[in-house]
Design a protein around this motif. Structure first.
Motif, PDB file in Angstrom:
ATOM      1  N   TYR A  17       0.831  -1.204   0.000  1.00 38.87           N
ATOM      2  CA  TYR A  17       0.000   0.000   0.000  1.00 38.87           C
ATOM      3  C   TYR A  17       0.872   1.264   0.000  1.00 38.87           C
ATOM      4  O   TYR A  17       0.591   2.218  -0.721  1.00 38.87           O
ATOM      5  N   MET A  18       1.945   1.236   0.789  1.00 38.82           N
ATOM      6  CA  MET A  18       2.818   2.403   0.907  1.00 38.82           C
ATOM      7  C   MET A  18       3.871   2.452  -0.188  1.00 38.82           C
ATOM      8  O   MET A  18       4.596   3.437  -0.311  1.00 38.82           O
ATOM      9  N   LYS A  19       3.985   1.372  -0.954  1.00 40.63           N
ATOM     10  CA  LYS A  19       4.978   1.260  -2.028  1.00 40.63           C
ATOM     11  C   LYS A  19       6.408   1.421  -1.501  1.00 40.63           C
ATOM     12  O   LYS A  19       7.208   2.183  -2.046  1.00 40.63           O
ATOM     13  N   VAL A  20       6.678   0.713  -0.412  1.00 46.55           N
ATOM     14  CA  VAL A  20       8.023   0.688   0.158  1.00 46.55           C
ATOM     15  C   VAL A  20       8.423  -0.768   0.374  1.00 46.55           C
ATOM     16  O   VAL A  20       7.562  -1.636   0.551  1.00 46.55           O
ATOM     17  N   PRO A  21       9.722  -1.053   0.364  1.00 42.84           N
ATOM     18  CA  PRO A  21      10.159  -2.426   0.665  1.00 42.84           C
ATOM     19  C   PRO A  21       9.797  -2.807   2.101  1.00 42.84           C
ATOM     20  O   PRO A  21       9.742  -1.951   2.990  1.00 42.84           O
ATOM     21  N   LEU A  22       9.572  -4.060   2.312  1.00 40.55           N
ATOM     22  CA  LEU A  22       9.200  -4.568   3.626  1.00 40.55           C
ATOM     23  C   LEU A  22      10.257  -4.225   4.674  1.00 40.55           C
ATOM     24  O   LEU A  22       9.917  -3.907   5.821  1.00 40.55           O
ATOM     25  N   GLU A  23      11.525  -4.229   4.283  1.00 41.61           N
ATOM     26  CA  GLU A  23      12.607  -3.923   5.221  1.00 41.61           C
ATOM     27  C   GLU A  23      12.496  -2.485   5.735  1.00 41.61           C
ATOM     28  O   GLU A  23      12.761  -2.213   6.906  1.00 41.61           O
ATOM     29  N   HIS A  24      12.095  -1.557   4.869  1.00 43.33           N
ATOM     30  CA  HIS A  24      11.943  -0.164   5.293  1.00 43.33           C
ATOM     31  C   HIS A  24      10.751  -0.016   6.234  1.00 43.33           C
ATOM     32  O   HIS A  24      10.791   0.780   7.167  1.00 43.33           O
ATOM     33  N   LEU A  25       9.723  -0.766   5.964  1.00 41.25           N
ATOM     34  CA  LEU A  25       8.516  -0.697   6.790  1.00 41.25           C
ATOM     35  C   LEU A  25       8.814  -1.066   8.242  1.00 41.25           C
ATOM     36  O   LEU A  25       8.315  -0.426   9.160  1.00 41.25           O
ATOM     37  N   MET A  26       9.653  -2.058   8.434  1.00 36.37           N
ATOM     38  CA  MET A  26       9.955  -2.534   9.780  1.00 36.37           C
ATOM     39  C   MET A  26      10.735  -1.509  10.604  1.00 36.37           C
ATOM     40  O   MET A  26      10.775  -1.601  11.824  1.00 36.37           O
ATOM     41  N   HIS A  27      11.347  -0.521   9.944  1.00 40.45           N
ATOM     42  CA  HIS A  27      12.137   0.477  10.662  1.00 40.45           C
ATOM     43  C   HIS A  27      11.437   1.833  10.756  1.00 40.45           C
ATOM     44  O   HIS A  27      12.031   2.788  11.233  1.00 40.45           O
TER      45      HIS A  27
END
Length: 52
Positions: A17-27
């Motif tokens: 939804y945010m169009k970001v990699p999962l790794e970025h989401l976790m931080h």
């Protein structure tokens, strides 16, 4: 601050939804994740109501 407890499925949907990699989401900060989760839920609700 500890990471926000998200299920794997929710994290994947939110990253998409945010169009970001999962790794970025976790931080990301928790307040941003909560805001985006609310936006995503609202958009899903509107889409489902329009389908009916």
């Amino acid at each position: 601050m500890r990471p926000m407890p998200l299920s794997a499925e929710t994290a994947q949907k939110l990253a998409q939804y945010m169009k970001v990699p999962l790794e970025h989401l976790m931080h990301m900060p928790q307040h941003i994740l909560l805001q985006k989760l609310a936006e995503m839920a609202k958009a899903d609700t509107v889409d489902k109501q329009q389908e009916e």
